[in-house]
Design an enzyme around this catalytic site. Sequence first.
Site, PDB file in Angstrom:
ATOM      1  N   SER A  39       0.831  -1.209   0.000  1.00 41.81           N
ATOM      2  CA  SER A  39       0.000   0.000   0.000  1.00 41.81           C
ATOM      3  C   SER A  39       0.864   1.256   0.000  1.00 41.81           C
ATOM      4  CB  SER A  39      -0.912  -0.004   1.237  1.00 41.81           C
ATOM      5  OG  SER A  39      -0.161  -0.233   2.412  1.00 41.81           O
ATOM      6  N   ASN A 126      -2.086  -2.960  13.170  1.00 38.05           N
ATOM      7  CA  ASN A 126      -3.547  -2.780  13.148  1.00 38.05           C
ATOM      8  C   ASN A 126      -3.984  -1.545  13.937  1.00 38.05           C
ATOM      9  OD1 ASN A 126      -3.406  -5.104  11.724  1.00 38.05           O
ATOM     10  ND2 ASN A 126      -4.312  -6.426  13.318  1.00 38.05           N
ATOM     11  N   THR A 171     -40.029  26.743  -8.518  1.00 39.85           N
ATOM     12  CA  THR A 171     -40.279  25.392  -8.009  1.00 39.85           C
ATOM     13  C   THR A 171     -40.599  24.593  -9.261  1.00 39.85           C
ATOM     14  OG1 THR A 171     -42.633  25.817  -7.669  1.00 39.85           O
ATOM     15  CG2 THR A 171     -41.199  26.196  -5.781  1.00 39.85           C
ATOM     16  N   HIS A 172     -40.194  23.351  -9.291  1.00 40.90           N
ATOM     17  CA  HIS A 172     -40.327  22.507 -10.498  1.00 40.90           C
ATOM     18  C   HIS A 172     -39.629  23.149 -11.696  1.00 40.90           C
ATOM     19  CE1 HIS A 172     -43.676  20.559  -8.240  1.00 40.90           C
ATOM     20  NE2 HIS A 172     -43.917  21.807  -7.868  1.00 40.90           N
ATOM     21  N   SER A 293     -14.943  26.098 -27.558  1.00 38.15           N
ATOM     22  CA  SER A 293     -15.145  24.844 -28.277  1.00 38.15           C
ATOM     23  C   SER A 293     -14.144  24.795 -29.423  1.00 38.15           C
ATOM     24  CB  SER A 293     -16.567  24.806 -28.816  1.00 38.15           C
ATOM     25  OG  SER A 293     -16.637  23.943 -29.934  1.00 38.15           O
ATOM     26  N   LYS A 299     -18.896  29.427 -28.776  1.00 40.19           N
ATOM     27  CA  LYS A 299     -19.171  28.788 -27.488  1.00 40.19           C
ATOM     28  C   LYS A 299     -18.328  29.344 -26.344  1.00 40.19           C
ATOM     29  CE  LYS A 299     -21.488  25.590 -26.635  1.00 40.19           C
ATOM     30  NZ  LYS A 299     -21.418  24.181 -27.003  1.00 40.19           N
ATOM     31  N   ASN A 301     -18.061  27.652 -22.638  1.00 39.97           N
ATOM     32  CA  ASN A 301     -18.596  26.546 -21.853  1.00 39.97           C
ATOM     33  C   ASN A 301     -18.215  26.674 -20.377  1.00 39.97           C
ATOM     34  OD1 ASN A 301     -19.717  25.366 -24.139  1.00 39.97           O
ATOM     35  ND2 ASN A 301     -17.814  24.286 -24.610  1.00 39.97           N
ATOM     36  N   GLU A 306     -19.470  22.218 -14.654  1.00 43.22           N
ATOM     37  CA  GLU A 306     -19.880  20.852 -15.043  1.00 43.22           C
ATOM     38  C   GLU A 306     -19.019  19.812 -14.331  1.00 43.22           C
ATOM     39  OE1 GLU A 306     -19.598  22.454 -19.289  1.00 43.22           O
ATOM     40  OE2 GLU A 306     -20.746  20.600 -19.517  1.00 43.22           O
ATOM     41  N   TYR A 333      -9.545  -6.857  12.583  1.00 41.67           N
ATOM     42  CA  TYR A 333      -8.972  -6.278  11.372  1.00 41.67           C
ATOM     43  C   TYR A 333      -9.066  -7.245  10.200  1.00 41.67           C
ATOM     44  CZ  TYR A 333      -5.454  -4.511   8.118  1.00 41.67           C
ATOM     45  OH  TYR A 333      -4.814  -4.066   6.997  1.00 41.67           O
TER      46      TYR A 333
HETATM   47  N1  ARG Z   1      -0.996  -1.478   5.525  1.00 43.24           N
HETATM   48  C1  ARG Z   1      -1.946  -2.057   6.399  1.00 43.24           C
HETATM   49  C2  ARG Z   1      -3.276  -1.300   6.310  1.00 43.24           C
HETATM   50  O1  ARG Z   1      -3.271  -0.207   5.835  1.00 43.24           O
HETATM   51  C3  ARG Z   1      -1.463  -2.024   7.796  1.00 43.24           C
HETATM   52  C4  ARG Z   1      -2.051  -3.036   8.688  1.00 43.24           C
HETATM   53  C5  ARG Z   1      -1.573  -4.391   8.324  1.00 43.24           C
HETATM   54  N2  ARG Z   1      -1.903  -5.343   9.311  1.00 43.24           N
HETATM   55  C6  ARG Z   1      -1.765  -6.671   9.128  1.00 43.24           C
HETATM   56  N3  ARG Z   1      -2.106  -7.420  10.095  1.00 43.24           N
HETATM   57  N4  ARG Z   1      -1.352  -7.141   8.023  1.00 43.24           N
HETATM   58  O2  ARG Z   1      -4.329  -1.786   6.666  1.00 43.24           O
END
Ligand code: ARG
Length: 476
Positions: A39, A126, A171-172, A293, A299, A301, A306, A333
């Site tokens: 991650s 965790n 309204t509407h 455009s 145009k 825009n 949007e 977890y």
């Molecule tokens: N990178 C993990 C997360 O964001 C950290 C926790 C990982 N814990 C584990 N028991 N593998 O959730």
Amino acid sequence: MTNTSKKSGSGTPPPATSGIWGGRFASGPAAIMQEINASIDFDRRLYAHDIAASKAHAAMLAKTGIISQDDGDAIAKGLDAVVKEIECGDFEFKQELEDIHMNVESRLGELIGDAAGRLHTARSRNDQVATDFKLWVRDALGQLDEDLKTLQSILIDRAGEHAATMMPGFTHLQSAQPVTLGHHLLAYVEMLGRDRGRASDCRKRLNESPLGAAALAGTSFPIDRHMTAGALGFDAPMANSLDAVSDRDFVLEYLSNAAILGIHLSRLAEEIVLWCSVQFAYAHMPDAYSTGSSIMPQKRNPDAAELVRAKAGVIIGALNTVLVMMKGLPLAYGKDMQEDKVPVFAVADTLALSLAAMSGMVEGMTFDVERMKADAGSGHATATDLADWLVKTLDMPFRDAHHVTGALVKLADEKTMGLHQLSLDDMQSVAPGITKEVYDVLKVEDALNSRNSFGGTAPTSVEGAVAEARKRFLDG
Ligand code: ARG
């Protein structure tokens, strides 16, 4: 060759086992395993909060005698050095170290040696990730409040400028009754005020510390969770360790609130799109917020509006992502929860950009006051005033007055004229008691001025509401 076929190649030698959790493993993860597991590409954004939480944890470990003061000091100094490296761009984030927690800890080990290995005593990733993420969302809420306040302040200024500017109220999406532009803009100030209120509620509720819940069950070390909670600005430690590591209510609340805010911004964006159309022509977007455009030279825009409207969809999608992700997770977890950061970071960035764009548009937009005024009386917009006059002056029951007014509207339509253009004879042919004073209430100005009830659209009420809004939302 596609990426996928390259990654799944069995010829890739497995990386060494993880130095942090690999004790029981004979070989490292497959390249694909490493990629899906990591991650670090997104959770590196937690670095400052991760390090702050680690410093609080280390100080507590030293204070309680779980580690020596020397080790505690070395860890704190080392963590400061890691922050500096990250902020100077000198830090090498490594995918094989999975996430921000292990990247930081591993670098700490390189910098200070063995003492680094004591930092993870009595905690787990965790409780660590839950703590880091809460701290991050708490900061994001602070930034959001500032951005919302900026937009409110611009809207209030524009409302003050246009306290008496007439426009049709709908309204509407049909002409209903005339209103003032200032009143219309202040409606959004109220919505954003509630968004700020929701952000502040969310902040209050999230402000309990998961740190020290460890993996899920607490710890046998004599930790002081109140101390770490206090050091990190939390009001208290979370009461239940299982809840502490598995709770993502704060994420869901943040995203739910963001979705409601996204809807508010989208509705304003939609009105801006309408107002800037040639058909409405109520507003003009400055060049700085318009696009042309590539094929139609005439145009202009309102792309930014949007896109703000579209980004509400992105935010609602992010909320759905996390709702669906969480709904089947048994305590405590689950690795699923690692994915919660992606939508939250995306939403925080999206909101910052949308709010900045909206602030720029509202500040720079000009209004065609004459055009709006001309339109304010269209569609028999003062018909309610006529009915009210019949009630007040002729003592008619409102239902009868409604009926009489309907007949007058029909007559005006047949003659293709406005109510105020009907002659007194025409009026009296429907209701003999009508006198020439009726014409006073058919004028848009009079209709507006008469709606001076609290929260109403009369220019005097709007001036008061502007002053009140400044006090409620901007002062202090
Ligand atoms: N990178 C993990 C997360 O964001 C950290 C926790 C990982 N814990 C584990 N028991 N593998 O959730």
